[in-house]
Write a protein that holds these residues in place. Structure first.
Motif, PDB file in Angstrom:
ATOM      1  N   GLY A 129       1.629  -1.570  -0.137  1.00 41.23           N
ATOM      2  CA  GLY A 129       0.306  -0.157  -0.037  1.00 41.23           C
ATOM      3  C   GLY A 129       0.595   1.076   0.141  1.00 41.23           C
ATOM      4  O   GLY A 129       0.269   2.320   0.251  1.00 41.23           O
ATOM      5  N   GLY A 130       2.428   0.975   0.230  1.00 35.39           N
ATOM      6  CA  GLY A 130       3.243   2.563   0.071  1.00 35.39           C
ATOM      7  C   GLY A 130       3.990   1.903   1.442  1.00 35.39           C
ATOM      8  O   GLY A 130       3.764   1.831   2.156  1.00 35.39           O
ATOM      9  N   VAL A 131       4.738   3.414   1.195  1.00 38.11           N
ATOM     10  CA  VAL A 131       5.528   3.784   2.760  1.00 38.11           C
ATOM     11  C   VAL A 131       5.963   4.843   2.513  1.00 38.11           C
ATOM     12  O   VAL A 131       6.170   5.647   1.357  1.00 38.11           O
ATOM     13  N   THR A 132       6.082   4.894   4.071  1.00 39.58           N
ATOM     14  CA  THR A 132       6.188   6.633   4.280  1.00 39.58           C
ATOM     15  C   THR A 132       7.168   6.645   5.521  1.00 39.58           C
ATOM     16  O   THR A 132       7.863   4.771   6.431  1.00 39.58           O
ATOM     17  N   HIS A 133       7.597   7.395   6.159  1.00 44.23           N
ATOM     18  CA  HIS A 133       9.347   7.482   7.336  1.00 44.23           C
ATOM     19  C   HIS A 133       8.733   9.258   7.854  1.00 44.23           C
ATOM     20  O   HIS A 133       8.944  10.111   7.370  1.00 44.23           O
ATOM     21  N   LEU A 134       8.647   8.072   8.862  1.00 47.77           N
ATOM     22  CA  LEU A 134       8.118   9.192  10.110  1.00 47.77           C
ATOM     23  C   LEU A 134       8.622   9.714  11.062  1.00 47.77           C
ATOM     24  O   LEU A 134       9.680   8.745  11.362  1.00 47.77           O
ATOM     25  N   ASP A 135       8.900  10.274  11.743  1.00 46.94           N
ATOM     26  CA  ASP A 135       9.533  11.015  13.170  1.00 46.94           C
ATOM     27  C   ASP A 135       9.911   9.947  14.045  1.00 46.94           C
ATOM     28  O   ASP A 135       8.749   9.773  14.137  1.00 46.94           O
ATOM     29  N   GLY A 136      10.820   9.545  14.336  1.00 46.29           N
ATOM     30  CA  GLY A 136      11.040   8.362  15.305  1.00 46.29           C
ATOM     31  C   GLY A 136      10.125   8.923  16.544  1.00 46.29           C
ATOM     32  O   GLY A 136       9.481   8.183  17.180  1.00 46.29           O
ATOM     33  N   GLY A 137      11.058  10.038  17.067  1.00 49.73           N
ATOM     34  CA  GLY A 137      10.109  10.661  18.923  1.00 49.73           C
ATOM     35  C   GLY A 137       8.942  10.488  18.121  1.00 49.73           C
ATOM     36  O   GLY A 137       8.482  10.364  19.678  1.00 49.73           O
ATOM     37  N   ALA A 138       8.204  11.154  17.013  1.00 52.81           N
ATOM     38  CA  ALA A 138       6.948  11.423  17.409  1.00 52.81           C
ATOM     39  C   ALA A 138       6.264   9.609  17.700  1.00 52.81           C
ATOM     40  O   ALA A 138       5.297   9.357  18.097  1.00 52.81           O
ATOM     41  N   MET A 139       6.420   8.424  16.736  1.00 55.50           N
ATOM     42  CA  MET A 139       6.450   7.396  16.826  1.00 55.50           C
ATOM     43  C   MET A 139       6.389   6.812  17.989  1.00 55.50           C
ATOM     44  O   MET A 139       5.925   6.331  18.095  1.00 55.50           O
ATOM     45  N   ASN A 192      16.121  10.808  11.524  1.00 51.74           N
ATOM     46  CA  ASN A 192      15.728  10.315  12.751  1.00 51.74           C
ATOM     47  C   ASN A 192      14.234   9.816  12.641  1.00 51.74           C
ATOM     48  O   ASN A 192      12.962   9.546  12.965  1.00 51.74           O
ATOM     49  N   GLN A 193      14.083   9.653  11.115  1.00 53.16           N
ATOM     50  CA  GLN A 193      12.674   9.048  10.529  1.00 53.16           C
ATOM     51  C   GLN A 193      12.748   6.854  10.607  1.00 53.16           C
ATOM     52  O   GLN A 193      13.856   6.113  10.639  1.00 53.16           O
ATOM     53  N   ILE A 194      11.641   6.931  11.222  1.00 56.09           N
ATOM     54  CA  ILE A 194      11.334   5.136  11.074  1.00 56.09           C
ATOM     55  C   ILE A 194      10.732   4.907   9.694  1.00 56.09           C
ATOM     56  O   ILE A 194       9.971   5.476   9.308  1.00 56.09           O
ATOM     57  N   GLU A 195      10.661   4.064   9.056  1.00 57.49           N
ATOM     58  CA  GLU A 195      10.240   3.331   8.167  1.00 57.49           C
ATOM     59  C   GLU A 195       8.918   2.817   8.568  1.00 57.49           C
ATOM     60  O   GLU A 195       9.263   1.571   9.783  1.00 57.49           O
ATOM     61  N   LEU A 196       7.596   3.518   7.938  1.00 58.25           N
ATOM     62  CA  LEU A 196       6.323   2.596   8.477  1.00 58.25           C
ATOM     63  C   LEU A 196       5.542   2.122   7.261  1.00 58.25           C
ATOM     64  O   LEU A 196       6.032   3.426   6.218  1.00 58.25           O
ATOM     65  N   ARG A 197       5.589   1.337   6.720  1.00 58.73           N
ATOM     66  CA  ARG A 197       4.501   1.008   5.756  1.00 58.73           C
ATOM     67  C   ARG A 197       3.047   1.118   5.894  1.00 58.73           C
ATOM     68  O   ARG A 197       2.828   1.258   7.046  1.00 58.73           O
ATOM     69  N   THR A 198       2.397   1.453   4.638  1.00 60.59           N
ATOM     70  CA  THR A 198       1.129   0.714   4.847  1.00 60.59           C
ATOM     71  C   THR A 198       0.353   0.104   4.449  1.00 60.59           C
ATOM     72  O   THR A 198      -0.805   0.436   2.986  1.00 60.59           O
ATOM     73  N   ASP A 199       0.435  -0.944   4.571  1.00 65.16           N
ATOM     74  CA  ASP A 199      -0.104  -2.630   3.555  1.00 65.16           C
ATOM     75  C   ASP A 199      -1.081  -2.907   3.901  1.00 65.16           C
ATOM     76  O   ASP A 199      -1.416  -3.863   5.214  1.00 65.16           O
ATOM     77  N   PRO A 200      -2.380  -2.575   3.121  1.00 64.71           N
ATOM     78  CA  PRO A 200      -3.352  -3.039   3.522  1.00 64.71           C
ATOM     79  C   PRO A 200      -3.109  -4.577   3.432  1.00 64.71           C
ATOM     80  O   PRO A 200      -2.392  -5.840   3.070  1.00 64.71           O
ATOM     81  N   ILE A 201      -4.106  -5.850   4.600  1.00 63.15           N
ATOM     82  CA  ILE A 201      -3.893  -7.812   4.909  1.00 63.15           C
ATOM     83  C   ILE A 201      -5.978  -7.834   3.437  1.00 63.15           C
ATOM     84  O   ILE A 201      -6.602  -7.187   3.765  1.00 63.15           O
TER      85      ILE A 201
END
Length: 282
Positions: A16-26, A45-54
């Motif tokens: 579903g795509g991939v984002t990278h958001l601030d690790g501190g916020a996450m 300081n970003q972590i990889e976050l998938r947006t993958d539907p199941i």
């Protein structure tokens, strides 16, 4: 595409795509030296976050859990801010499985933040408006979530967007505290991450899946106190996560993830040591 068998049912993770958001916020108030031992972080300081539907296939129904970030919905500035490296390939994934977007019968939306709901609609050049991606699906969300989606407050207007809901209004079915979608699939309102946030319980063949969605966005968010700065009601998140982790442990449940860049599903023992897992192929 990684899969998990649950009795006679099958779960398949789509791209579903991939984002990278601030690790501190996450990870909220959790100090970085603690969380970055468990989850990778880049130089920004970003972590990889998938947006993958199941995709859940029961033999009778094709069910999606969440919808991905879609295509062509984000501005270039948003892509930079959200660290988007690729958008959705859900349609291609479905075609590889012998399906089309018209074959999706049900969509379960744990909540309607942009990174979960952008995949529900797409721009139509001919009609000059957004149209449903999955025109034959009934879309489930809690009533509280649906109400806030359409009438966001000063904080939530940054994630509840009209282009993600206006053209699917006729497809939405809401519930209050919980709803049985079909036998063996239940959605339960929890609040926490958003006021209308829900989780999903799936049971088949004597096995259970708990999809805690953004109550436990990644495997590294397992400790109940490790909640996001993005959570609207963090204490509600803490109590709900604690409750459903205890419940799932007693049932030897699988925990599935939408955002995790490393694991698709995990089983833990009583000391939260991983006993079984489905890893994402990276």
């Amino acid at each position: 595409m990684e899969t998990l068998k649950l009795g006679a049912w099958k779960l398949t993770w789509l791209d579903g795509g991939v984002t990278h958001l601030d690790g501190g916020a996450m990870f909220g108030v959790v100090p970085k030296p603690l969380w970055d031992r468990k989850y990778g972080v880049n130089e920004k300081n970003q972590i990889e976050l998938r947006t993958d539907p199941i995709l859940l296939q029961t033999g009778n129904e094709n069910i999606l859990i969440e919808s991905g970030i879609g295509n062509g919905k984000l501005t270039e500035k948003q892509k930079r801010n959200f660290g988007v490296l690729s958008e959705s390939h859900v349609q291609n994934n479905l075609e590889a499985l012998g399906l089309t977007v018209h074959d999706i019968d049900i969509i379960l939306m744990t909540h309607l933040h942009y990174d979960h709901s952008c995949g529900l609609t797409v721009w139509d050049e001919e009609k000059q408006d957004y149209q449903p991606v999955f025109p034959n699906a009934t879309i489930y969300a809690s009533q509280i979530e649906w109400d806030e989606m359409r009438n966001p407050n000063v904080r939530s207007k940054n994630t509840y967007w009209e282009m993600n809901w206006k053209s699917i209004q006729h497809q939405i079915r809401t519930f209050q505290e919980e709803i049985t979608i079909i036998e063996g699939i239940r959605m339960i309102h929890t609040g926490g991450h958003s006021d209308g946030h829900s989780i999903i319980e799936i049971i088949n063949g004597g096995e259970m899946v708990l999809h805690l969605a953004d109550l436990m966005a990644t495997h590294a968010h397992q400790p109940p106190l490790w909640v996001m700065a993005y959570d609207d009601y963090p204490m509600t998140s803490i109590f709900a996560k604690e409750k459903w982790l205890q419940y799932g442990q007693k049932q030897n449940a699988w925990y599935t993830f939408y955002h995790d860049a490393y694991y698709r599903a995990i089983k833990w023992d009583d000391s939260f040591t991983i006993t079984d897992s489905v890893k994402r192929v990276r």
